[in-house]
Design an enzyme around this catalytic site. Structure first.
Site, PDB file in Angstrom:
ATOM      1  N   LYS A 127       1.180  25.113   8.789  1.00 37.85           N
ATOM      2  CA  LYS A 127       1.484  24.403   7.530  1.00 37.85           C
ATOM      3  C   LYS A 127       1.707  22.952   7.911  1.00 37.85           C
ATOM      4  CE  LYS A 127       4.228  22.607   4.957  1.00 37.85           C
ATOM      5  NZ  LYS A 127       4.055  21.212   4.482  1.00 37.85           N
ATOM      6  N   GLY A 144      10.508  18.258  12.370  1.00 37.21           N
ATOM      7  CA  GLY A 144      10.739  17.492  11.146  1.00 37.21           C
ATOM      8  C   GLY A 144      12.189  17.067  11.058  1.00 37.21           C
ATOM      9  N   SER A 145      12.673  16.937   9.845  1.00 43.25           N
ATOM     10  CA  SER A 145      14.021  16.404   9.638  1.00 43.25           C
ATOM     11  C   SER A 145      15.092  17.446   9.978  1.00 43.25           C
ATOM     12  CB  SER A 145      14.177  15.975   8.185  1.00 43.25           C
ATOM     13  OG  SER A 145      14.038  17.106   7.346  1.00 43.25           O
ATOM     14  N   VAL A 187      15.887  19.823   6.904  1.00 43.43           N
ATOM     15  CA  VAL A 187      15.004  20.977   6.707  1.00 43.43           C
ATOM     16  C   VAL A 187      15.159  21.951   7.879  1.00 43.43           C
ATOM     17  CG1 VAL A 187      12.593  21.703   6.531  1.00 43.43           C
ATOM     18  CG2 VAL A 187      13.387  19.710   5.265  1.00 43.43           C
ATOM     19  N   GLY A 188      15.317  21.416   9.085  1.00 42.02           N
ATOM     20  CA  GLY A 188      15.498  22.276  10.258  1.00 42.02           C
ATOM     21  C   GLY A 188      16.684  23.218  10.105  1.00 42.02           C
ATOM     22  N   GLU A 224      12.587  21.087  16.422  1.00 41.41           N
ATOM     23  CA  GLU A 224      12.521  19.764  17.043  1.00 41.41           C
ATOM     24  C   GLU A 224      12.807  18.763  15.932  1.00 41.41           C
ATOM     25  OE1 GLU A 224      12.009  19.691  20.401  1.00 41.41           O
ATOM     26  OE2 GLU A 224      12.792  17.750  19.820  1.00 41.41           O
ATOM     27  N   CYS A 234       9.861  10.348  16.752  1.00 46.43           N
ATOM     28  CA  CYS A 234      11.215  10.922  16.884  1.00 46.43           C
ATOM     29  C   CYS A 234      11.906  10.352  18.121  1.00 46.43           C
ATOM     30  CB  CYS A 234      11.203  12.432  16.875  1.00 46.43           C
ATOM     31  SG  CYS A 234       9.771  13.173  17.588  1.00 46.43           S
ATOM     32  N   GLU A 238      19.350   8.403  11.563  1.00 45.28           N
ATOM     33  CA  GLU A 238      17.936   8.147  11.854  1.00 45.28           C
ATOM     34  C   GLU A 238      17.288   7.413  10.681  1.00 45.28           C
ATOM     35  OE1 GLU A 238      15.111  11.502  12.125  1.00 45.28           O
ATOM     36  OE2 GLU A 238      14.509  10.601  14.022  1.00 45.28           O
TER      37      GLU A 238
HETATM   38  P1  ADP Z   1       9.712  14.322   7.344  1.00 42.46           P
HETATM   39  O1  ADP Z   1      10.893  13.529   6.957  1.00 42.46           O
HETATM   40  O2  ADP Z   1       9.158  14.040   8.682  1.00 42.46           O
HETATM   41  O3  ADP Z   1       8.675  14.432   6.266  1.00 42.46           O
HETATM   42  P2  ADP Z   1      10.462  17.010   6.707  1.00 42.46           P
HETATM   43  O4  ADP Z   1      11.469  17.834   7.426  1.00 42.46           O
HETATM   44  O5  ADP Z   1      10.696  16.701   5.278  1.00 42.46           O
HETATM   45  O6  ADP Z   1      10.314  15.731   7.595  1.00 42.46           O
HETATM   46  O7  ADP Z   1       9.031  17.678   6.795  1.00 42.46           O
HETATM   47  C1  ADP Z   1       8.495  18.240   7.982  1.00 42.46           C
HETATM   48  C2  ADP Z   1       7.654  19.441   7.614  1.00 42.46           C
HETATM   49  O8  ADP Z   1       8.505  20.438   7.039  1.00 42.46           O
HETATM   50  C3  ADP Z   1       6.574  19.161   6.577  1.00 42.46           C
HETATM   51  O9  ADP Z   1       5.426  19.916   6.873  1.00 42.46           O
HETATM   52  C4  ADP Z   1       7.222  19.632   5.295  1.00 42.46           C
HETATM   53  O10 ADP Z   1       6.309  19.988   4.278  1.00 42.46           O
HETATM   54  C5  ADP Z   1       7.976  20.848   5.783  1.00 42.46           C
HETATM   55  N1  ADP Z   1       9.089  21.262   4.904  1.00 42.46           N
HETATM   56  C6  ADP Z   1       9.795  20.499   4.032  1.00 42.46           C
HETATM   57  N2  ADP Z   1      10.721  21.240   3.391  1.00 42.46           N
HETATM   58  C7  ADP Z   1      10.621  22.495   3.874  1.00 42.46           C
HETATM   59  C8  ADP Z   1      11.319  23.730   3.632  1.00 42.46           C
HETATM   60  N3  ADP Z   1      12.304  23.803   2.749  1.00 42.46           N
HETATM   61  N4  ADP Z   1      10.952  24.810   4.334  1.00 42.46           N
HETATM   62  C9  ADP Z   1       9.956  24.752   5.256  1.00 42.46           C
HETATM   63  N5  ADP Z   1       9.261  23.630   5.521  1.00 42.46           N
HETATM   64  C10 ADP Z   1       9.571  22.519   4.850  1.00 42.46           C
END
Ligand code: ADP
Length: 502
Positions: free
Chosen positions: A175, A228-229, A232-233, A250, A284, A385
């Protein structure tokens, strides 16, 4: 007419079941519409996971060196297509062409490294405590791997995850980030051309809540790997925790470069510029804090600001451009908000601090390289960040205080120290609380055959890169083979009876 792209499920290109799409635009030029991609939902995730689960039994039985041969082909195809992939990455994501080439090269390096590991995937053999008995370990694939990736390394990061997962014998559902769906699509075309069997690699485009979350929750997904963030992590970790599912995370960083008074200052300035402004600060591992010894502070800030103001901003496919745009308007708003926060907190803005709209750049999400000084460790711009071209300079008295400030955030990804003092460098190497330490190099620039990951809120103990990458995607199995022909009891039969001891 912009292209309409599809998901890739069970070896076929398919629209989202809903038929909906979303647009992909060039962040350097919002008039440039790159294409439309499927706005998928849980039903598409289910189709993809089912395809991956069905492909799993045959794939996991395929010998690892055979799986790895396909990965060598991936490396060869990417080498052939490197320039084309790099150019489309610059168009889709904004990083300048030389950096986009680096991103693709990282994928190529990972392909060859991980393919080589297909002939190793070592376990251990070790003596048993009992006679006529062997003891050893092997690694086996966990199952279907759900891979969720960001936009800042739109080809490299998906490869850090998918290559070791596939060579380990997992099948994958990727994804990718909504801002870089074309890079992920092209990567999947590479897998397809290399001959990966139907269902081993699947791609589902769409939003985090609509596609990412159902992928994490899906009962047939055995392991999740996310970059990612932190926000969300955490959600992903909670969801996986409830299901006792493996997840490798990560996340963010607040990386610092220490510059001591005995450092080669020319080198340190180059390191600050590259660390803070490469990829427009959207790595990052980007340098967002520069911790400078007070005796050289004023000189350092003056030179840094002068150099930062000279960085050439623009569309990364044009010659001589050093810094591209931010990824989208939302990110530009966030960066501008942090500039306001920094000013309100009492930091001094020494250069930049605003959107960049000269000429053609008015059509993109550009922002000036920005330097703050008189930053204190408790300010939000020193702790949170930002993910943009903003560096905060913090003055310290000595190495002890520098290390204390460096360690004083909740993150622990990358770090750097510039000094000519060997003893000081070794102290820093030992005391810094980060997954990565550079000595006399900037905080960015990881090599693919070494572990990559962070301490504290940056991660949850897993590593990408190197052979460590396999740990996330495999279970370890311990095997004992007893060929003595009799019942042998560990911890009991190999001990002399108490009464026979001297
Ligand atoms: P960034 O700030 O780098 O966009 P995010 O954490 O928002 O970081 O996004 C990183 C990835 O996680 C993207 O592919 C995003 O679509 C996905 N993502 C965002 N929200 C969710 C969620 N609730 N569950 C799983 N994946 C998500």
């Amino acid at each position: 007419m912009p292209d309409r792209h599809r998901n890739f499920i069970h070896g076929e290109w398919r629209d989202a079941r809903s038929g909906l799409t979303f647009p992909d635009i060039n962040p350097s030029d919002t008039d440039d519409l790159i294409g439309f991609f499927p706005q998928s939902g849980p039903e598409d995730v289910d189709d993809a996971v089912t395809a991956a689960a069905n492909a799993l039994p045959a794939w996991r039985r395929t010998p690892a060196p055979k799986r790895a041969e396909l990965m060598f082909r991936v490396g060869e195809i990417m080498t052939r297509r490197k320039e084309e992939l790099s150019r489309l990455m610059t168009r889709e994501m904004g990083k300048v062409l030389s950096e986009a080439r680096g991103d693709v090269q990282e994928a190529i390096d990972t392909a060859y490294h991980i393919a080589g590991e297909g002939r190793r995937l070592h376990g251990i053999t070790t003596p048993s405590e009992l006679p006529d008995k062997w003891a050893m370990t092997i690694r086996q694939p966990i199952g279907v791997a759900g891979l969720i990736t960001p936009w800042n390394f739109p080809i490299a990061i998906p490869t850090w995850k998918s290559f070791p997962a596939l060579v380990a014998g997992c099948t994958v559902v990727l994804k990718p980030a909504e801002d870089t769906p074309l890079c992920a699509t092209e990567l999947v075309r590479v897998f397809h051309e290399a001959g990966f069997p139907a269902g081993t690699v699947n791609l589902v485009h769409g939003g985090g809540p609509d596609v990412g979350a159902p992928l994490v929750r899906h009962k047939d997904v055995g392991v999740v790997s996310f970059t990612g963030s932190s926000e969300v992590g955490r959600q992903i970790a909670e969801s996986c925790g409830r299901a006792l599912k493996r997840c490798s995370l990560e996340m963010g960083g607040k990386n610092a470069q220490i510059v001591l008074e005995d450092a080669d200052l020319d080198l340190a300035i180059q390191g600050s510029l590259w660390g803070a402004f490469a990829t427009t600060g959207q790595r990052c591992t980007a340098t967002s804090r520069i911790i400078v010894q007070r005796s050289i502070h004023d000189r350092y800030v003056e030179r840094l600001a002068a150099e930062a103001a000279r960085v050439r901003i623009g569309y990364g496919l044009e010659d001589g451009i050093q810094m591209g745009p931010l990824i989208n308007e939302g990110q530009r708003t966030t960066v501008a908000k942090y500039v306001d926060i920094g000013k309100a907190e009492g930091a001094r803005l020494v250069c930049g601090g605003a959107a960049y709209r000269e000429g053609r750049c008015a059509r993109g999400f550009f922002f000036q390289p920005t330097v703050f000084d008189r930053v204190t460790p408790s300010m939000r711009i020193a702790r949170e960040e930002i993910f943009g071209p903003v560096a905060s300079v913090i003055a310290v008295d000595d190495l002890d205080q520098a290390i204390q400030v460096l360690n004083g955030t909740s993150y622990g990804l990358s770090s750097s120290i510039y000094t000519r003092d060997v003893a000081g460098a070794f102290r820093a190497m030992s005391e810094i609380e980060c997954g990565i330490v550079y000595v006399n190099g900037p905080t960015i620039g990881a090599e693919t055959h070494l572990p990559f990951g962070g301490w504290k809120d940056t991660g949850n103990g897993h590593r990408e890169g190197g052979v460590s990458a396999f740990q996330a995607f495999t279970e370890e199995k311990t095997i004992y083979v007893d060929y003595s022909g009799r019942l042998q009891r560990a911890q009991i039969d190999n001990q002399p009876a108490l009464e026979s001891r001297p």
